[in-house]
Design a protein around this motif. Sequence first.
Motif, PDB file in Angstrom:
ATOM      1  N   TRP A 373       0.895  -1.206   0.010  1.00  0.00           N
ATOM      2  CA  TRP A 373      -0.170  -0.021   0.016  1.00  0.00           C
ATOM      3  C   TRP A 373       0.880   1.062  -0.026  1.00  0.00           C
ATOM      4  CZ3 TRP A 373       0.441  -3.359   4.012  1.00  0.00           C
ATOM      5  CH2 TRP A 373       1.273  -3.144   5.093  1.00  0.00           C
ATOM      6  N   ASN A 374       0.215   2.439  -0.120  1.00  0.00           N
ATOM      7  CA  ASN A 374       0.991   3.759  -0.226  1.00  0.00           C
ATOM      8  C   ASN A 374       1.059   4.150   1.148  1.00  0.00           C
ATOM      9  OD1 ASN A 374       0.911   3.656  -2.986  1.00  0.00           O
ATOM     10  ND2 ASN A 374      -0.541   4.972  -3.117  1.00  0.00           N
ATOM     11  N   ALA A 375       2.395   4.857   1.602  1.00  0.00           N
ATOM     12  CA  ALA A 375       2.634   5.443   2.781  1.00  0.00           C
ATOM     13  C   ALA A 375       1.690   6.748   2.917  1.00  0.00           C
ATOM     14  CB  ALA A 375       4.035   5.806   2.873  1.00  0.00           C
ATOM     15  N   VAL A 376       1.187   6.926   4.379  1.00  0.00           N
ATOM     16  CA  VAL A 376       0.499   7.844   4.753  1.00  0.00           C
ATOM     17  C   VAL A 376       0.848   8.836   5.917  1.00  0.00           C
ATOM     18  CG1 VAL A 376      -1.937   8.156   5.922  1.00  0.00           C
ATOM     19  CG2 VAL A 376      -1.577   6.171   4.547  1.00  0.00           C
ATOM     20  N   PRO A 377       0.744  10.215   5.677  1.00  0.00           N
ATOM     21  CA  PRO A 377       1.501  11.198   6.369  1.00  0.00           C
ATOM     22  C   PRO A 377       0.526  10.764   7.697  1.00  0.00           C
ATOM     23  CG  PRO A 377       0.699  12.164   4.254  1.00  0.00           C
ATOM     24  CD  PRO A 377       0.211  10.890   4.436  1.00  0.00           C
ATOM     25  N   HIS A 378       1.378  11.571   8.632  1.00  0.00           N
ATOM     26  CA  HIS A 378       1.049  11.276  10.310  1.00  0.00           C
ATOM     27  C   HIS A 378       0.859   9.917  10.849  1.00  0.00           C
ATOM     28  CE1 HIS A 378       0.316  15.658  10.030  1.00  0.00           C
ATOM     29  NE2 HIS A 378      -0.681  15.298   8.931  1.00  0.00           N
ATOM     30  N   ALA A 379       1.286   8.880   9.727  1.00  0.00           N
ATOM     31  CA  ALA A 379       1.121   7.466  10.481  1.00  0.00           C
ATOM     32  C   ALA A 379       2.521   7.183  11.377  1.00  0.00           C
ATOM     33  CB  ALA A 379       0.932   6.321   9.503  1.00  0.00           C
ATOM     34  N   ASP A 380       2.390   6.402  12.569  1.00  0.00           N
ATOM     35  CA  ASP A 380       3.385   5.953  12.947  1.00  0.00           C
ATOM     36  C   ASP A 380       3.804   4.586  12.741  1.00  0.00           C
ATOM     37  OD1 ASP A 380       3.860   8.560  14.130  1.00  0.00           O
ATOM     38  OD2 ASP A 380       2.792   7.883  15.978  1.00  0.00           O
ATOM     39  N   GLU A 381       2.690   3.648  12.661  1.00  0.00           N
ATOM     40  CA  GLU A 381       2.646   2.213  12.008  1.00  0.00           C
ATOM     41  C   GLU A 381       1.333   1.843  11.468  1.00  0.00           C
ATOM     42  OE1 GLU A 381       2.703  -0.316  15.466  1.00  0.00           O
ATOM     43  OE2 GLU A 381       1.216   0.957  16.607  1.00  0.00           O
ATOM     44  N   TYR A 382       1.550   0.555  10.913  1.00  0.00           N
ATOM     45  CA  TYR A 382       0.344   0.167  10.004  1.00  0.00           C
ATOM     46  C   TYR A 382      -0.159  -1.136  10.692  1.00  0.00           C
ATOM     47  CZ  TYR A 382       1.795   3.630   6.794  1.00  0.00           C
ATOM     48  OH  TYR A 382       2.178   4.881   6.144  1.00  0.00           O
ATOM     49  N   LYS A 383      -1.301  -1.576  10.418  1.00  0.00           N
ATOM     50  CA  LYS A 383      -1.970  -2.844  10.910  1.00  0.00           C
ATOM     51  C   LYS A 383      -2.721  -3.447   9.722  1.00  0.00           C
ATOM     52  CE  LYS A 383      -3.882  -5.416  14.533  1.00  0.00           C
ATOM     53  NZ  LYS A 383      -4.407  -5.364  16.222  1.00  0.00           N
ATOM     54  N   ALA A 384      -2.280  -4.611   9.155  1.00  0.00           N
ATOM     55  CA  ALA A 384      -3.135  -5.076   8.083  1.00  0.00           C
ATOM     56  C   ALA A 384      -3.773  -6.179   8.722  1.00  0.00           C
ATOM     57  CB  ALA A 384      -2.111  -5.497   6.834  1.00  0.00           C
ATOM     58  N   PHE A 385      -5.163  -6.260   8.066  1.00  0.00           N
ATOM     59  CA  PHE A 385      -5.875  -7.251   8.539  1.00  0.00           C
ATOM     60  C   PHE A 385      -6.394  -8.252   7.210  1.00  0.00           C
ATOM     61  CE2 PHE A 385      -6.906  -4.316  11.520  1.00  0.00           C
ATOM     62  CZ  PHE A 385      -6.745  -4.794  12.987  1.00  0.00           C
ATOM     63  N   ILE A 386      -5.963  -9.627   7.370  1.00  0.00           N
ATOM     64  CA  ILE A 386      -6.185 -10.377   6.308  1.00  0.00           C
ATOM     65  C   ILE A 386      -7.205 -11.386   6.908  1.00  0.00           C
ATOM     66  CG2 ILE A 386      -5.439 -12.100   4.650  1.00  0.00           C
ATOM     67  CD1 ILE A 386      -2.708  -9.991   6.154  1.00  0.00           C
ATOM     68  N   LYS A 387      -8.365 -11.362   6.356  1.00  0.00           N
ATOM     69  CA  LYS A 387      -9.743 -12.320   6.654  1.00  0.00           C
ATOM     70  C   LYS A 387     -10.062 -13.263   5.481  1.00  0.00           C
ATOM     71  CE  LYS A 387     -13.977 -12.231   8.933  1.00  0.00           C
ATOM     72  NZ  LYS A 387     -14.968 -11.586   9.695  1.00  0.00           N
ATOM     73  N   THR A 388      -9.973 -14.517   5.866  1.00  0.00           N
ATOM     74  CA  THR A 388     -10.235 -15.551   5.088  1.00  0.00           C
ATOM     75  C   THR A 388     -11.667 -15.949   5.163  1.00  0.00           C
ATOM     76  OG1 THR A 388      -7.899 -16.370   5.578  1.00  0.00           O
ATOM     77  CG2 THR A 388      -9.677 -17.936   4.222  1.00  0.00           C
ATOM     78  N   ASP A 389     -12.257 -16.417   3.994  1.00  0.00           N
ATOM     79  CA  ASP A 389     -13.560 -16.450   3.862  1.00  0.00           C
ATOM     80  C   ASP A 389     -14.148 -17.827   4.766  1.00  0.00           C
ATOM     81  OD1 ASP A 389     -12.780 -18.488   2.292  1.00  0.00           O
ATOM     82  OD2 ASP A 389     -13.657 -18.235   0.607  1.00  0.00           O
ATOM     83  N   ASN A 390     -13.127 -18.475   5.640  1.00  0.00           N
ATOM     84  CA  ASN A 390     -13.651 -19.552   6.410  1.00  0.00           C
ATOM     85  C   ASN A 390     -13.688 -18.916   7.854  1.00  0.00           C
ATOM     86  OD1 ASN A 390     -10.964 -19.167   7.035  1.00  0.00           O
ATOM     87  ND2 ASN A 390     -10.116 -21.197   6.942  1.00  0.00           N
ATOM     88  N   GLY A 391     -13.671 -17.655   7.997  1.00  0.00           N
ATOM     89  CA  GLY A 391     -13.727 -17.039   9.230  1.00  0.00           C
ATOM     90  C   GLY A 391     -12.472 -16.696   9.955  1.00  0.00           C
ATOM     91  N   SER A 392     -11.420 -17.428   9.563  1.00  0.00           N
ATOM     92  CA  SER A 392     -10.252 -17.199  10.265  1.00  0.00           C
ATOM     93  C   SER A 392      -9.599 -15.857   9.617  1.00  0.00           C
ATOM     94  CB  SER A 392      -8.964 -18.279   9.776  1.00  0.00           C
ATOM     95  OG  SER A 392      -8.710 -17.997   8.481  1.00  0.00           O
ATOM     96  N   GLU A 393      -8.810 -15.130  10.720  1.00  0.00           N
ATOM     97  CA  GLU A 393      -8.162 -13.933  10.555  1.00  0.00           C
ATOM     98  C   GLU A 393      -6.870 -13.785  11.100  1.00  0.00           C
ATOM     99  OE1 GLU A 393      -9.618  -9.084  11.062  1.00  0.00           O
ATOM    100  OE2 GLU A 393     -10.612 -10.921  11.990  1.00  0.00           O
ATOM    101  N   GLU A 394      -5.982 -13.096  10.414  1.00  0.00           N
ATOM    102  CA  GLU A 394      -4.538 -12.790  11.001  1.00  0.00           C
ATOM    103  C   GLU A 394      -4.371 -11.265  10.713  1.00  0.00           C
ATOM    104  OE1 GLU A 394      -1.092 -14.005   8.603  1.00  0.00           O
ATOM    105  OE2 GLU A 394      -2.504 -15.353   7.776  1.00  0.00           O
ATOM    106  N   ALA A 395      -3.568 -10.751  11.617  1.00  0.00           N
ATOM    107  CA  ALA A 395      -3.305  -9.397  11.628  1.00  0.00           C
ATOM    108  C   ALA A 395      -1.475  -9.323  11.489  1.00  0.00           C
ATOM    109  CB  ALA A 395      -3.572  -8.747  12.872  1.00  0.00           C
ATOM    110  N   CYS A 396      -1.230  -7.982  10.841  1.00  0.00           N
ATOM    111  CA  CYS A 396       0.174  -7.966  10.316  1.00  0.00           C
ATOM    112  C   CYS A 396       0.623  -6.364  10.877  1.00  0.00           C
ATOM    113  CB  CYS A 396       0.368  -8.207   8.874  1.00  0.00           C
ATOM    114  SG  CYS A 396       2.130  -7.727   8.397  1.00  0.00           S
ATOM    115  N   ASN A 397       1.485  -6.363  11.870  1.00  0.00           N
ATOM    116  CA  ASN A 397       1.941  -5.127  12.263  1.00  0.00           C
ATOM    117  C   ASN A 397       3.222  -4.634  11.785  1.00  0.00           C
ATOM    118  OD1 ASN A 397      -0.343  -4.463  14.202  1.00  0.00           O
ATOM    119  ND2 ASN A 397       0.476  -6.074  15.745  1.00  0.00           N
ATOM    120  N   THR A 398       3.080  -3.433  11.156  1.00  0.00           N
ATOM    121  CA  THR A 398       4.484  -2.998  10.638  1.00  0.00           C
ATOM    122  C   THR A 398       4.704  -1.540  10.535  1.00  0.00           C
ATOM    123  OG1 THR A 398       5.600  -3.207   8.458  1.00  0.00           O
ATOM    124  CG2 THR A 398       3.284  -3.204   8.288  1.00  0.00           C
ATOM    125  N   THR A 399       5.975  -1.015  10.413  1.00  0.00           N
ATOM    126  CA  THR A 399       5.990   0.344  10.194  1.00  0.00           C
ATOM    127  C   THR A 399       6.367   0.535   8.682  1.00  0.00           C
ATOM    128  OG1 THR A 399       8.469  -0.286  10.720  1.00  0.00           O
ATOM    129  CG2 THR A 399       6.872   0.751  12.627  1.00  0.00           C
TER     130      THR A 399
END
Length: 799
Positions: A373-399
């Motif tokens: 994704w593109n970087a965003v002003p005023h952002a210190d960090e990012y959190k991506a949510f990847i949700k599968t159609d079977n109901g499972s979900e995982e998160a990814c924290n990154t700068t």
Amino acid sequence: MDKDIEVSVFSATSKTIILRWTRYSGASSYKITIAPEATPNIPSGFAHFGANTVMGSINAPSTNTLYVIKVEALDSSQVTLSNVTLKSKTAPEAIDPIQTVKPKDSTTLMVGFTEMTNQASHYIIRVQNSNGYFTEAVVRSSPAEIPSLQPYTDYTLSIIAVNGVGRSQPSLPVKAKTVLPPPQLNTSSPSNDSIVVSWDPVSHAVGYSLAVHKLGSDDNIMLNSTDTNVTVSGLEAGSLYIIRGYAWDSEGRQGEASLYINQTTRPPAPASVNVSVVMTNDMAGLSVSWDLEQQVYGSIHYHVTGDRNQQCNSTSSPCTISPAACGEIHTIQVTASNEAGPSYPSEVFIVFPCPPESLAVTETEAGNCSLTWNAVPHADEYKAFIKTDNGSEEACNTTDNTCDFPCHCGYTYLMSVFAFNQAGSSPPGQLLNYTTLPCCPEDVVVSLVTTDTLEITWAAARGAELYETRATHSSEVILCNDTAPVCALSDLRCDRPYTVVVTPCNEISGCNHACQPHTKDTAPCMPMDLTVNRKNSTCVTVSWTANNRAATYTVSALAQDSMRTCTTTANSCDITDLPCGSTYEVSTTANSTAGQSLPSYSVALETVPCCPAHLTVDQVTQAMTNITWSHARGAESFITSLTSSRGHDRCHTQDSHCLMGCITCGTNYSVSMEAFSRTGLKVNCSYRGFSSSACCPSGVKLYRMANNSLRVYWRSSGSNHNYTADMFGSNANYTCTPLPGENSCDMGNIQCGDVYHVMVAPLTPEGNKVQFCPQRLYSVGCSGSNVGMVVYRGKRSVD
């Protein structure tokens, strides 16, 4: 007769009793006599009144004393026409002057006096002033309140004692003055540490006093002033103060105190204000929180405002204002208010990031994906949510602006990315859907369900919406498209190897062409041109044409109750041990590891009929026999023959028996049969020979002998036959058997005077008597008690 005069007490004073009566007819005067109740017969006074008087008074010497009073109606001769006696009490004596008068408030005086025990039932306090005010207040005891007076006014007061009949004389008067009225206080809190108290001037007041008390503490503040406006400072924020005031007159008297006034100071400014970003229905808002003051009095209302006209109100923390734009600086004020007014505002500043954009997914290798994704002003960090159609979900924290995650076949991934700083999260941004290729089906089973049809089943593949099933052989291609995990491919060529592939597809990602193929042979081809050649009565040769790669052929001959088979890899086969009397349907099938072919077209096969298992020849007469036999399977008609050196005979029938004549007695016959099927197949059957019985003797005669005996004589057909002779009468029966080769025998102790039936029959080799020889009828007379004349009476056949 006139009724008595009616008399009542109108009123009484401490020295006088006033009476009222009715006129009495004929009375010219009325007389009143009074005496104390203690000495009723000693009058203490009397009075006369004219004929027209109906009310009069009489003096009583003592106060508060009970008297007996007699009222008489007199005529002109002073004769009593009617009289009435009644009792009445004089009023109490004059009470002592009022002892004390104190103001209770500006409109009420408290009066103290000496009570007249056992004389007065109640008291009247007379109040008047120089302005013409006059009132009488009824009281029961001392002290007594005199309400509804005018503030700061001079009054004259006296007291009267009252009993059941009248009043005493008023006491000597006393003077009193009411105090100043209370000031009407008005309060307000201009700040969180001060209260302003004001009031209208009180007439005749020369000064004022205020008492201020904090609720729940021992703090008391006393203030004196000649002004009508006072500011009380140095107070605690958000606290309740109870305030009371009164005025002073020129005589130094304290006026009536005002009502208690409750006044709360304004609350303190909210402390520890914190702002965070919250999302409601995909709209960003600012959640504002602060520390609640636990020591303040009463309810506190909080008002939150933003610099873009956002606002919210709450009685507790937190409170949310919306909408709030990302990437902009927001100024927020929080104000606390109570009934006294608002506090000083608390102010904070905040900016939160906008959501990342231009989300993209690349599949770096099978099973691994990368989200960017593109970087965003005023952002210190990012959190991506990847949700599968079977109901499972995982998160990814990154700068950084990329995130790697495992991605498997047949799944749809819903991805979103949020930017964070100290203020909180960005609003929701772009949602990215990414669907991987569907998974290859597992548990694929290819089955031959008919000779030209393959059924393919498999476990449903994740992510597949449609399955393309393809069977190929050389240039031949058979296709089947279906959404179900099963497919039938028909009209295939027999005895061919087919390659089968199940390809899963979906509308979004397309088809997965990397799935494993499966090989399956179709069933052998059906044998053709079936022929059956009979080798003998129990064996046939079956042959056919076929062109299969590698097949085993099974020939089946199927009857209603039996089956015969033979197996070969060639194109012909012998079926043996065929039973008689059966009809078979003969067909051939080809078998291989792939399955079984369709059976060939069937050919009918009929075996020769069976011979009857049992055949019996019974001699009915000397020249006729009855032949019977058991059921013969497959036989429809029979020809039965008896053959001897003296000749033969036969019968043709569809029954299981027949009569045959013209046989010769004492002759050996051979027995044979021809059984025919419905189609004319014949079988020859041979049986054990039949010997006809010996011929019946001829010339049977009966002779009288000595000693009441008779002799039977006959001519035999041969010298070696055995015979038996029987004589049957109405009263007795007789039998004799000669020695073999003889032709006569004697019967003794014959009863005369009877008619006898005489029969001589040969015996079969088994010793049985032939039943079909004729009988002769003889009459045996008596000579005395002995046998007399024997007379032949004729010949008759066997019954």
